[in-house]
Design a protein around this motif. Structure first.
Motif, PDB file in Angstrom:
ATOM      1  N   PHE A 142      33.811  35.639  55.572  1.00  0.00           N
ATOM      2  CA  PHE A 142      33.148  34.451  55.037  1.00  0.00           C
ATOM      3  C   PHE A 142      32.310  33.767  56.104  1.00  0.00           C
ATOM      4  N   ARG A 191      36.186  28.276  47.415  1.00  0.00           N
ATOM      5  CA  ARG A 191      34.875  28.835  47.755  1.00  0.00           C
ATOM      6  C   ARG A 191      34.977  30.333  48.015  1.00  0.00           C
ATOM      7  N   GLU A 192      36.029  30.726  48.678  1.00  0.00           N
ATOM      8  CA  GLU A 192      36.215  32.148  48.972  1.00  0.00           C
ATOM      9  C   GLU A 192      36.410  32.963  47.702  1.00  0.00           C
ATOM     10  N   ARG A 193      36.776  32.298  46.636  1.00  0.00           N
ATOM     11  CA  ARG A 193      36.933  32.954  45.338  1.00  0.00           C
ATOM     12  C   ARG A 193      35.741  32.671  44.417  1.00  0.00           C
ATOM     13  N   LYS A 194      34.635  32.257  45.023  1.00  0.00           N
ATOM     14  CA  LYS A 194      33.358  32.026  44.338  1.00  0.00           C
ATOM     15  C   LYS A 194      33.407  30.884  43.333  1.00  0.00           C
ATOM     16  N   THR A 228      38.959  39.463  47.379  1.00  0.00           N
ATOM     17  CA  THR A 228      38.772  38.160  48.006  1.00  0.00           C
ATOM     18  C   THR A 228      38.094  38.322  49.359  1.00  0.00           C
ATOM     19  N   ILE A 229      37.093  37.489  49.632  1.00  0.00           N
ATOM     20  CA  ILE A 229      36.412  37.520  50.925  1.00  0.00           C
ATOM     21  C   ILE A 229      37.328  36.919  51.976  1.00  0.00           C
ATOM     22  N   SER A 230      37.551  37.611  53.067  1.00  0.00           N
ATOM     23  CA  SER A 230      38.389  37.077  54.133  1.00  0.00           C
ATOM     24  C   SER A 230      37.682  35.934  54.829  1.00  0.00           C
ATOM     25  N   ARG A 231      38.442  35.122  55.554  1.00  0.00           N
ATOM     26  CA  ARG A 231      37.849  33.994  56.267  1.00  0.00           C
ATOM     27  C   ARG A 231      36.870  34.484  57.329  1.00  0.00           C
ATOM     28  N   GLN A 241      38.124  25.094  50.497  1.00  0.00           N
ATOM     29  CA  GLN A 241      37.698  26.304  51.206  1.00  0.00           C
ATOM     30  C   GLN A 241      38.188  27.560  50.496  1.00  0.00           C
ATOM     31  N   ALA A 242      39.449  27.545  50.088  1.00  0.00           N
ATOM     32  CA  ALA A 242      40.012  28.721  49.422  1.00  0.00           C
ATOM     33  C   ALA A 242      39.321  29.001  48.095  1.00  0.00           C
ATOM     34  N   PRO A 294      29.137  29.365  51.131  1.00  0.00           N
ATOM     35  CA  PRO A 294      29.358  30.801  51.316  1.00  0.00           C
ATOM     36  C   PRO A 294      28.087  31.584  51.056  1.00  0.00           C
TER      37      PRO A 294
END
Length: 371
Positions: free
Chosen positions: A11, A332-335, A5-8, A329-330, A36
């Motif tokens: 990101f 998006r961080e998971r694509k 997972t990409i961190s904030r 947002q969360a 992202p």
């Protein structure tokens, strides 16, 4: 946190390369959440109500074949599409105006009917808001009327607010995928004064299966103030090709035409649209696929305790029972790209119904985020 997972913080540093996603979405939909830094091909894109299966194979072949005419202006190709649409919809070719997607049609209507004098645009809240921007630019008063408790357009209140200008009805509505009953809409159109233009956006027409829906195109012959917008961007899978149209009485089309630049629809788009109209298997096939996948996804969400507004489109609006922005947002961080915040429904998430593999990715990310 999952190592993949990409961190904030990461990101935030990666935002600069989000141009591919920005280009693929309307500006309004990105107003609250930046894109992202992930290649578009790596994203599960469930935020714009696209048909991820893509165009008909016949449309793709037509696009390829059309490039032999790329050096020409699209005069003859326009006529071919107009004739095909006129035959299908039971109208005359001069009753149709083509545009680069139905978005251009909405912009033209805003310019033509809210662009001078003391004009008003009346629309639902929430709905597809693109038309509000040009209306505001032209100085029109924009009146937003909340949906009813059943997520239908509140037509009596919209009628009361309507003055000289334009009323916009999206049916099925975006973002709720809900219907305004056909009898109510028919009565509304019949009673509104002719100095108020009525634009009914039927972008999701081909997905609807409810008995409480009907296209209002047949009403055009009796109502010079009625315009119906359609698009090839949704069930026909041509969101990136850009072709739409509207149907109205010929004099109304003449009012719209001066506001349009010439040749806004390309030869490949025209060729693909003609092939799509002629492909009688495409719409039933993808309507059935959408129905099946939508039922599976909503059942899974329901089992997790998250109810959806009954949908007649290729997307669902899910009640998260909490503010939706952190989830957007969360995800998006998971694509996984889902719909934006709609302030009138701050706890609801709009999710496009796409391929089975994409919906499995969505549900996996959703479970992880909501755990």
């Amino acid at each position: 946190m999952n190592r993949n997972t990409i961190s904030r913080r990461q990101f935030a540093r990666l935002l600069g390369a989000g141009a591919a996603l920005v280009a693929a979405k309307p500006a309004l939909s990105l107003a609250r959440s930046p894109a992202p830094k992930t290649a578009a091909s790596e994203l599960v894109r469930l935020g714009s109500n696209e048909n991820s299966y893509g165009p008909s194979p016949k449309a793709l072949q037509a696009i390829t074949d059309s490039f032999q005419d790329a050096c020409r202006y699209p005069y003859g190709h326009v006529d071919t599409l107009l004739e095909a649409l006129a035959k299908r919809e039971g109208v005359a070719p001069e009753q149709i105006l083509l545009g680069a997607g139905s978005s251009e049609i909405l912009m033209l209507c805003a310019a033509a009917f809210t662009g001078s004098g003391d004009r008003t645009l009346v629309l639902a809240d929430p709905t597809f808001e693109l038309i509000a921007r040009p209306a505001s630019f032209h100085g029109a008063e924009v009146v937003k009327v909340p949906l009813t408790s059943t997520y239908a357009h509140d037509l009596p209140k919209m009628a009361a607010a309507a003055k000289r200008g334009l009323v916009y009805i999206c049916n099925p509505n975006n973002p709720t995928a809900s219907l305004t009953p056909k009898s109510e809409l028919r009565e509304f159109i019949g009673t509104l004064p002719h100095e108020v233009a009525i634009l009914v956006d039927e972008a999701y027409h081909d997905y609807v299966e409810s008995d409480d829906y009907e296209s209002v195109i047949p009403m055009i012959k009796d109502h010079p103030n009625l315009i119906v917008a359609r698009t090839f961007s949704k069930i026909y899978g041509m969101a990136g090709v850009r072709c739409g149209y509207c149907i109205a009485q010929p004099e109304t089309i003449k009012q719209l035409r001066p506001h349009q630049s010439p040749h806004t629809v390309s030869i490949p788009a025209l060729a693909a649209a003609v092939a799509s109209v002629k492909d009688r298997e495409h719409v039933p096939k993808y309507r059935a696929l959408n129905r099946k996948t939508r039922a599976t996804v909503t059942a899974d969400l329901d089992a997790m305790g998250y109810k959806s507004i009954p949908s007649e489109g290729n997307f669902v609006m899910v009640d998260l029972q909490q503010p939706v922005e952190p989830l957007i947002q969360a995800m998006r961080e998971r694509k996984v790209v889902v719909g934006r915040l709609f302030p009138a429904l701050p706890n609801h998430l709009r999710v496009t119904i796409a391929k089975e593999s994409e919906m499995k990715a969505f549900l996996a990310a959703f479970r992880e985020v909501m755990a």
